[in-house]
Design a protein around this motif. Structure first.
Motif, PDB file in Angstrom:
ATOM      1  N   UNK A   1      -3.036   6.619   4.317  1.00 60.99           N
ATOM      2  CA  UNK A   1      -3.323   5.573   3.277  1.00 60.99           C
ATOM      3  C   UNK A   1      -4.391   6.229   2.025  1.00 60.99           C
ATOM      4  N   UNK A   2      -4.296   5.277   1.144  1.00 65.29           N
ATOM      5  CA  UNK A   2      -4.906   5.724  -0.139  1.00 65.29           C
ATOM      6  C   UNK A   2      -6.495   5.968   0.207  1.00 65.29           C
TER       7      UNK A   2
ATOM      8  N   UNK B   1       3.490  21.334  -2.867  1.00 60.61           N
ATOM      9  CA  UNK B   1       2.054  20.796  -2.428  1.00 60.61           C
ATOM     10  C   UNK B   1       1.178  21.066  -3.618  1.00 60.61           C
ATOM     11  N   UNK B   2       1.727  21.513  -4.561  1.00 59.18           N
ATOM     12  CA  UNK B   2       0.648  21.893  -5.689  1.00 59.18           C
ATOM     13  C   UNK B   2       0.243  20.589  -6.582  1.00 59.18           C
ATOM     14  N   UNK B   3      -0.067  19.608  -5.965  1.00 60.61           N
ATOM     15  CA  UNK B   3      -0.302  18.290  -6.652  1.00 60.61           C
ATOM     16  C   UNK B   3      -2.006  17.940  -6.370  1.00 60.61           C
ATOM     17  N   UNK B   4      -2.307  17.112  -7.055  1.00 60.70           N
ATOM     18  CA  UNK B   4      -3.832  16.864  -6.730  1.00 60.70           C
ATOM     19  C   UNK B   4      -4.004  16.338  -5.310  1.00 60.70           C
ATOM     20  N   UNK B   5      -3.147  15.574  -4.436  1.00 60.88           N
ATOM     21  CA  UNK B   5      -3.336  15.400  -3.289  1.00 60.88           C
ATOM     22  C   UNK B   5      -2.989  16.713  -2.452  1.00 60.88           C
TER      23      UNK B   5
ATOM     24  N   UNK C   1       1.011  -1.291   0.054  1.00 62.40           N
ATOM     25  CA  UNK C   1       0.073  -0.033  -0.111  1.00 62.40           C
ATOM     26  C   UNK C   1       1.037   1.249   0.108  1.00 62.40           C
ATOM     27  N   UNK C   2       0.268   2.170  -0.650  1.00 68.46           N
ATOM     28  CA  UNK C   2       0.997   3.455  -0.834  1.00 68.46           C
ATOM     29  C   UNK C   2       0.464   4.363   0.180  1.00 68.46           C
ATOM     30  N   UNK C   3       1.342   5.415   0.713  1.00 72.64           N
ATOM     31  CA  UNK C   3       1.147   6.243   1.862  1.00 72.64           C
ATOM     32  C   UNK C   3       1.504   7.845   1.199  1.00 72.64           C
ATOM     33  N   UNK C   4       0.661   8.758   1.455  1.00 74.01           N
ATOM     34  CA  UNK C   4       0.889  10.015   1.163  1.00 74.01           C
ATOM     35  C   UNK C   4       1.905  10.669   1.988  1.00 74.01           C
ATOM     36  N   UNK C   5       2.877  11.169   1.465  1.00 66.14           N
ATOM     37  CA  UNK C   5       4.129  12.028   1.966  1.00 66.14           C
ATOM     38  C   UNK C   5       3.777  13.196   2.726  1.00 66.14           C
ATOM     39  N   UNK C   6       2.236  13.593   2.885  1.00 62.72           N
ATOM     40  CA  UNK C   6       2.185  14.859   3.377  1.00 62.72           C
ATOM     41  C   UNK C   6       2.474  16.166   2.565  1.00 62.72           C
TER      42      UNK C   6
ATOM     43  N   UNK D   1     -10.999  11.688   2.346  1.00 60.80           N
ATOM     44  CA  UNK D   1     -10.818  13.167   2.520  1.00 60.80           C
ATOM     45  C   UNK D   1     -11.099  13.560   1.176  1.00 60.80           C
ATOM     46  N   UNK D   2     -10.994  13.250  -0.033  1.00 60.10           N
ATOM     47  CA  UNK D   2     -11.224  13.673  -1.267  1.00 60.10           C
ATOM     48  C   UNK D   2     -12.746  13.898  -1.297  1.00 60.10           C
ATOM     49  N   UNK D   3     -13.693  12.997  -0.870  1.00 61.26           N
ATOM     50  CA  UNK D   3     -15.161  13.069  -0.925  1.00 61.26           C
ATOM     51  C   UNK D   3     -15.781  13.849  -0.127  1.00 61.26           C
TER      52      UNK D   3
END
Length: 100
Positions: free
Chosen positions: A43-44, A16-20, A3-8, A50-52
């Protein structure tokens, strides 16, 4: 499969100017998360949840900053200005390249 995790947001590319990263910023704008929460290690599935929430928060405003109430517009301007300045200091350039 790992599983991939967001780096923050603080470790995200382009300041930080990415989709996440934008999901995190928008969560700050709407008060879904405190500004101290960078989502590092999320986690994804946590990021999807959060996106929702962020998507639902934007819906009444047709996902347009210009339709936000004045207080949220000011938060949007403040937070995105800060993130853009950080991104520029890290070498981000808003100009599109020939491959973009």
């Amino acid at each position: 499969m790992n599983e991939q995790f967001y780096v923050g947001i603080n470790e995200d590319i382009h300041g930080g100017l990415t989709h996440l990263g934008r999901i995190v910023i928008d969560a700050w704008i709407f008060g879904i998360l405190p500004e101290s929460e960078t989502c590092a290690g999320w986690s994804q599935s946590q990021m999807q949840n959060l996106y929702e929430k962020v998507y639902a928060a934007w819906e009444p405003y047709a996902h347009l900053p210009s339709r936000l109430p004045a207080d949220l517009q000011q938060r949007h301007i403040k937070l995105y200005s800060q993130i853009i300045n950080v991104a520029k200091s890290k070498g981000w350039n808003a100009e599109l390249g020939e491959d973009d």
